[in-house]
Design a protein around this motif. Structure first.
Motif, mmCIF file in Angstrom:
data_model
loop_
_atom_site.group_PDB
_atom_site.id
_atom_site.type_symbol
_atom_site.label_atom_id
_atom_site.label_comp_id
_atom_site.label_asym_id
_atom_site.label_seq_id
_atom_site.Cartn_x
_atom_site.Cartn_y
_atom_site.Cartn_z
ATOM 1 N N ALA A 140 117.978 82.358 33.411
ATOM 2 C CA ALA A 140 116.696 83.048 33.590
ATOM 3 C C ALA A 140 116.264 82.959 35.044
ATOM 4 N N THR A 141 115.562 84.000 35.503
ATOM 5 C CA THR A 141 114.919 83.961 36.811
ATOM 6 C C THR A 141 113.434 84.235 36.637
ATOM 7 N N ASP A 142 112.669 83.766 37.586
ATOM 8 C CA ASP A 142 111.215 83.917 37.525
ATOM 9 C C ASP A 142 110.712 84.147 38.937
ATOM 10 N N TYR A 143 109.536 84.752 39.052
ATOM 11 C CA TYR A 143 108.961 84.995 40.374
ATOM 12 C C TYR A 143 107.452 84.817 40.324
ATOM 13 N N ILE A 144 106.917 84.159 41.338
ATOM 14 C CA ILE A 144 105.473 84.067 41.487
ATOM 15 C C ILE A 144 105.114 84.408 42.927
ATOM 16 N N GLU A 145 104.114 85.245 43.090
ATOM 17 C CA GLU A 145 103.614 85.565 44.416
ATOM 18 C C GLU A 145 102.632 84.471 44.814
ATOM 19 N N ALA A 146 103.048 83.616 45.728
ATOM 20 C CA ALA A 146 102.213 82.496 46.172
ATOM 21 C C ALA A 146 102.675 82.054 47.551
ATOM 22 N N ASP A 147 101.823 81.314 48.222
ATOM 23 C CA ASP A 147 102.060 80.865 49.587
ATOM 24 C C ASP A 147 102.403 79.389 49.587
ATOM 25 N N VAL A 148 103.294 78.976 50.484
ATOM 26 C CA VAL A 148 103.638 77.553 50.579
ATOM 27 C C VAL A 148 102.409 76.707 50.890
ATOM 28 N N ARG A 149 101.375 77.343 51.447
ATOM 29 C CA ARG A 149 100.131 76.622 51.710
ATOM 30 C C ARG A 149 99.330 76.389 50.425
ATOM 31 N N GLN A 150 99.860 76.871 49.299
ATOM 32 C CA GLN A 150 99.250 76.680 47.980
ATOM 33 C C GLN A 150 100.227 75.924 47.067
ATOM 34 N N PRO A 151 100.623 74.721 47.440
ATOM 35 C CA PRO A 151 101.648 74.033 46.645
ATOM 36 C C PRO A 151 101.248 73.799 45.197
ATOM 37 N N LYS A 152 99.963 73.588 44.937
ATOM 38 C CA LYS A 152 99.540 73.366 43.549
ATOM 39 C C LYS A 152 99.754 74.624 42.708
ATOM 40 N N VAL A 153 99.467 75.795 43.274
ATOM 41 C CA VAL A 153 99.682 77.049 42.554
ATOM 42 C C VAL A 153 101.161 77.191 42.209
ATOM 43 N N ILE A 154 102.009 76.898 43.174
ATOM 44 C CA ILE A 154 103.454 76.993 42.955
ATOM 45 C C ILE A 154 103.899 76.033 41.863
ATOM 46 N N LEU A 155 103.454 74.787 41.942
ATOM 47 C CA LEU A 155 103.883 73.779 40.975
ATOM 48 C C LEU A 155 103.357 74.076 39.573
ATOM 49 N N ASP A 156 102.110 74.509 39.486
ATOM 50 C CA ASP A 156 101.542 74.801 38.164
ATOM 51 C C ASP A 156 102.364 75.871 37.455
ATOM 52 N N HIS A 157 102.766 76.893 38.191
ATOM 53 C CA HIS A 157 103.558 77.950 37.572
ATOM 54 C C HIS A 157 104.994 77.483 37.309
ATOM 55 N N ALA A 158 105.580 76.767 38.286
ATOM 56 C CA ALA A 158 106.969 76.327 38.136
ATOM 57 C C ALA A 158 107.141 75.439 36.908
ATOM 58 N N ARG A 159 106.123 74.652 36.581
ATOM 59 C CA ARG A 159 106.208 73.758 35.415
ATOM 60 C C ARG A 159 106.241 74.520 34.097
ATOM 61 N N THR A 160 105.807 75.776 34.111
ATOM 62 C CA THR A 160 105.872 76.576 32.882
ATOM 63 C C THR A 160 107.252 77.200 32.682
ATOM 64 N N PHE A 161 108.080 77.106 33.697
ATOM 65 C CA PHE A 161 109.386 77.768 33.657
ATOM 66 C C PHE A 161 110.541 76.780 33.780
ATOM 67 N N LEU A 162 110.349 75.744 34.593
ATOM 68 C CA LEU A 162 111.379 74.736 34.810
ATOM 69 C C LEU A 162 111.010 73.444 34.091
ATOM 70 N N ASP A 163 112.015 72.664 33.730
ATOM 71 C CA ASP A 163 111.816 71.386 33.047
ATOM 72 C C ASP A 163 111.764 70.276 34.090
ATOM 73 N N PHE A 164 110.560 69.794 34.381
ATOM 74 C CA PHE A 164 110.387 68.796 35.428
ATOM 75 C C PHE A 164 110.709 67.378 34.950
ATOM 76 N N THR A 165 111.280 67.252 33.763
ATOM 77 C CA THR A 165 111.799 65.953 33.334
ATOM 78 C C THR A 165 113.278 65.820 33.723
ATOM 79 N N ARG A 166 113.852 66.909 34.226
ATOM 80 C CA ARG A 166 115.242 66.901 34.673
ATOM 81 C C ARG A 166 115.307 67.318 36.139
#
Length: 263
Positions: free
Chosen positions: A121-147
């Motif tokens: 699967a691939t995923d995309y979010i429009e966000a800025d590196v200056r918004q790391p929380k936005v990136i992480l919040d979305h990434a956690r819905t797609f990637l398994d952060f226990t691995r």
């Protein structure tokens, strides 16, 4: 593929780093304002962009070959085949890749080009590196952060000024990853081309793009507390691990690169 957008519109009145980089790689997804900046850059800039891209191919192939099947690519830029997911899914078809960029044009092409294998699967979010929380919040819905997750930030942080604290931004993303994850990084430098430093800086400034090239000593802190894998922090054409990607020729690259493991 899934995608999330902020709904922002493409600004064709100002140059954007992702579109300038696209031009340097020989792409067509850029506008006259981007071409104006790119064409004023020294010819070495085109070679440096391609050598940085080749580093991404080698690093991604090595990670996938070692079983890393989750990737978070921040500052992905306009898709240029083969892109990261095509490299890793060619080795691990079930790999999942999340892309992030702040230029709306990238989303437009992500919807058309970032097509995953059936198993992955691939995923995309429009966000800025200056918004790391936005990136992480979305990434956690797609990637398994226990691995383990491979975080890649390529040709990105030299567009972040010292006042914006690039080290803290990178650290926020890195510290969210579990042990055994990897950090894949490249950063522009003029250490190999000191005679071009003024021209490059002035060209980006004229295009209203902030640029902060950094020395090797200034790139090292991005890897603080991490375990650099061999060959360590080197220039782009010096980084090679045993992988399906071919070994590069030793040539100046204009980038420092490294891959590091989170203990």
């Amino acid at each position: 593929m899934t995608a999330q957008s902020s709904g922002s519109r493409i600004d064709t009145s100002r140059a954007h780093p992702a579109r300038v980089y696209d031009w340097l790689l020989g792409g067509k997804d850029n506008y006259p304002v981007d071409q104006e900046v790119a064409e004023k850059l020294p010819p070495e800039s085109r070679l440096s962009a391609r050598r940085n891209r080749a580093f991404m191919h080698r690093a991604a192939a090595w990670l996938a070959g070692n079983g890393i099947d989750q990737f978070l690519d921040v500052g992905t830029g306009i898709p240029t085949k083969p892109n990261l997911h095509q490299i890793v899914q060619g080795i691990l078809p079930s790999a999942r890749v999340a892309y992030t960029d702040n230029d709306p044009i990238v989303l437009r092409h992500a919807e058309a080009l970032l097509v995953s294998t059936p198993e992955g699967a691939t995923d995309y979010i429009e966000a800025d590196v200056r918004q790391p929380k936005v990136i992480l919040d979305h990434a956690r819905t797609f990637l398994d952060f226990t691995r383990p997750v491979a975080l890649s930030m390529l040709a990105l942080m030299h567009f972040i000024t010292d006042e914006e604290d690039p080290y803290a931004l990178a650290r926020t993303l890195i510290e969210a990853l579990p042990s055994g994850s990897y950090f894949v990084f490249s950063h522009g430098t003029t250490d190999e081309h000191p005679h071009l430093a003024k021209t490059v800086k002035n060209t980006y400034r004229q295009g209203e793009i902030p640029l902060r090239m950094r020395t090797r000593a200034e790139v090292e802190p991005f890897f603080e507390g991490l375990e650099l894998v061999d060959p360590g922090l080197v220039t782009a054409t010096q980084w090679y691990k045993d992988s399906p990607a071919p070994a590069p020729e030793a040539e100046p690259s204009g980038f420092y690169v490294g891959v590091a493991r989170l203990p």
